[in-house]
Design a protein around this motif. Structure first.
Motif, PDB file in Angstrom:
ATOM      1  N   UNK A 116       0.834  -1.202   0.000  1.00  0.00           N
ATOM      2  CA  UNK A 116       0.000   0.000   0.000  1.00  0.00           C
ATOM      3  C   UNK A 116       0.872   1.256   0.000  1.00  0.00           C
ATOM      4  N   UNK A 117       2.040   1.138  -0.597  1.00  0.00           N
ATOM      5  CA  UNK A 117       2.929   2.275  -0.718  1.00  0.00           C
ATOM      6  C   UNK A 117       2.298   3.323  -1.632  1.00  0.00           C
ATOM      7  N   UNK A 118       2.349   4.606  -1.194  1.00  0.00           N
ATOM      8  CA  UNK A 118       1.731   5.668  -1.971  1.00  0.00           C
ATOM      9  C   UNK A 118       2.476   5.954  -3.276  1.00  0.00           C
ATOM     10  N   UNK A 119       3.600   5.291  -3.472  1.00  0.00           N
ATOM     11  CA  UNK A 119       4.305   5.446  -4.740  1.00  0.00           C
ATOM     12  C   UNK A 119       3.686   4.591  -5.844  1.00  0.00           C
ATOM     13  N   UNK A 120       2.765   3.694  -5.465  1.00  0.00           N
ATOM     14  CA  UNK A 120       2.119   2.818  -6.432  1.00  0.00           C
ATOM     15  C   UNK A 120       0.609   3.071  -6.437  1.00  0.00           C
ATOM     16  N   UNK A 121      -0.054   2.495  -7.422  1.00  0.00           N
ATOM     17  CA  UNK A 121      -1.445   2.839  -7.649  1.00  0.00           C
ATOM     18  C   UNK A 121      -2.457   2.108  -6.794  1.00  0.00           C
ATOM     19  N   UNK A 122      -2.081   1.000  -6.159  1.00  0.00           N
ATOM     20  CA  UNK A 122      -3.078   0.198  -5.447  1.00  0.00           C
ATOM     21  C   UNK A 122      -3.765   0.980  -4.338  1.00  0.00           C
ATOM     22  N   UNK A 123      -3.005   1.748  -3.577  1.00  0.00           N
ATOM     23  CA  UNK A 123      -3.577   2.455  -2.443  1.00  0.00           C
ATOM     24  C   UNK A 123      -4.616   3.474  -2.904  1.00  0.00           C
ATOM     25  N   UNK A 124      -4.366   4.154  -4.015  1.00  0.00           N
ATOM     26  CA  UNK A 124      -5.319   5.154  -4.509  1.00  0.00           C
ATOM     27  C   UNK A 124      -6.588   4.495  -5.051  1.00  0.00           C
ATOM     28  N   UNK A 125      -6.407   3.412  -5.785  1.00  0.00           N
ATOM     29  CA  UNK A 125      -7.569   2.700  -6.316  1.00  0.00           C
ATOM     30  C   UNK A 125      -8.407   2.107  -5.187  1.00  0.00           C
ATOM     31  N   UNK A 126      -7.748   1.595  -4.167  1.00  0.00           N
ATOM     32  CA  UNK A 126      -8.472   1.033  -3.028  1.00  0.00           C
ATOM     33  C   UNK A 126      -9.287   2.101  -2.311  1.00  0.00           C
ATOM     34  N   UNK A 127      -8.707   3.271  -2.115  1.00  0.00           N
ATOM     35  CA  UNK A 127      -9.422   4.362  -1.433  1.00  0.00           C
ATOM     36  C   UNK A 127     -10.630   4.802  -2.258  1.00  0.00           C
ATOM     37  N   UNK A 128     -10.446   4.967  -3.561  1.00  0.00           N
ATOM     38  CA  UNK A 128     -11.558   5.407  -4.417  1.00  0.00           C
ATOM     39  C   UNK A 128     -12.664   4.361  -4.427  1.00  0.00           C
ATOM     40  N   UNK A 129     -12.291   3.088  -4.558  1.00  0.00           N
ATOM     41  CA  UNK A 129     -13.294   2.024  -4.553  1.00  0.00           C
ATOM     42  C   UNK A 129     -14.039   1.961  -3.228  1.00  0.00           C
ATOM     43  N   UNK A 130     -13.310   2.147  -2.130  1.00  0.00           N
ATOM     44  CA  UNK A 130     -13.937   2.083  -0.804  1.00  0.00           C
ATOM     45  C   UNK A 130     -14.979   3.196  -0.645  1.00  0.00           C
ATOM     46  N   UNK A 131     -14.617   4.401  -1.028  1.00  0.00           N
ATOM     47  CA  UNK A 131     -15.560   5.526  -0.912  1.00  0.00           C
ATOM     48  C   UNK A 131     -16.769   5.297  -1.817  1.00  0.00           C
ATOM     49  N   UNK A 132     -16.526   4.843  -3.023  1.00  0.00           N
ATOM     50  CA  UNK A 132     -17.609   4.656  -3.983  1.00  0.00           C
ATOM     51  C   UNK A 132     -18.582   3.575  -3.536  1.00  0.00           C
TER      52      UNK A 132
END
Length: 293
Positions: A116-132
């Motif tokens: 879940x390093x912020x240098x990679x995309x997984x953390x951002x996609x996970x946050x967006x999916x969670x909110x949605x």
């Protein structure tokens, strides 16, 4: 839903190196399932928007469901069903978009599924999916709570003379858990094997084993220590080094158990006084608990 999930699960197992791509397809289909249930509720409510709005009864102002129950909404307004639709449809758009983004980032080596390093995309996609998905599920629950009285004729479970709908739901859930626990009981025998902890020529009575297994003292101590550590961290002080758990392991390993009576052969605070066989038993016990020494 059943064939799609089954086929995708099989493909994820058979071609495990490409499992991420199959799982994203499954997750994308989840948005379709949520929208399908929303459409089903609307059909139960009426054939057109005017009929649906006219069937909603009750007070004009109601509290939102938890955790927003300190706010109010107006279910009788003309825009209520539209707002619920918008809240659910956004997930139908966001989820496929995030699925495509996941595949693209994975191909480019920028997704990194294991971190879940912020240098990679997984953390951002996970946050967006969670909110949605949170917004979509909240709107779905709010809609159901609002119209559950109006659509109760479509309930799958019907109340009887002896069973209410709530009783039936609780009974089915309890029955399924009983069946599930049978499977878990068998798996626990293999997952948590007791044989590595057997000490030759030493037996432990059932009463003592149950006492050790259900004794909450260790848990209470850990909670107390954690609270103290948090206080020390806030004050900027160093954390203490505690060896109480290690000492307890040595004491248990150096305890002679026979005829339901327990006699400690010698004081274990001085490790140098332990004989060779006792020390081997203690080391064997501690080797199977690497996080405690």
């Amino acid at each position: 839903m059943i064939p799609i999930y089954s086929i995708i699960s099989f493909c994820s197992y058979r071609w495990y190196k490409q499992a991420l791509y199959y799982e994203t397809i499954r997750d994308c289909y989840e948005a379709i399932c949520i929208h399908s249930f929303f459409a089903l509720l609307l059909v139960y409510l009426g054939d057109d928007i005017t009929t649906r709005q006219s069937k909603i009864t009750g007070p004009e102002r109601r509290k939102l469901v938890f955790p927003l129950n300190c706010f109010y909404y107006r279910p009788l307004s003309d825009m209520f069903l539209h707002y619920m639709k918008y809240g659910i449809l956004q997930y139908v758009i966001v989820k496929p978009a995030m699925t495509i983004a996941t595949v693209v980032l994975q191909i480019l080596g920028l997704y990194c599924e294991t971190t879940f390093n912020f240098a990679f995309g997984k953390v951002y996609i996970t946050i967006i999916n969670f909110i949605s998905v949170t917004v979509a599920m909240y709107c779905l629950v709010l809609l159901y709570v609002t119209i559950k009285t109006e659509i109760q004729e479509h309930n799958v479970f019907k109340a009887t003379e002896y069973w209410s709908v709530s009783n039936i739901e609780i009974g089915i859930s309890a029955l399924l858990i009983c069946v599930e626990m049978i499977v878990f009981a068998v798996l626990h025998v293999y997952a948590f094997n007791y044989t590595p902890y057997i000490v030759p020529n030493v037996t432990t009575p059932l009463r003592k084993s149950l006492h050790d297994g259900f004794n909450p003292i260790d848990l209470a101590k850990e909670i107390g220590w954690a609270c103290k550590d948090i206080g020390l961290l806030i004050m900027g002080r160093p954390l203490p080094v505690r060896d109480g758990q290690v000492s307890g392991n040595l004491q248990r390993a150096n305890t002679v158990r026979a005829k339901n009576r327990f006699f400690k052969s010698r004081k274990v605070s001085a490790v140098g006084n332990i004989n060779e066989s006792d020390l081997e038993a203690a080391e064997k016990l501690m080797d199977h608990e690497p996080g405690k020494h």
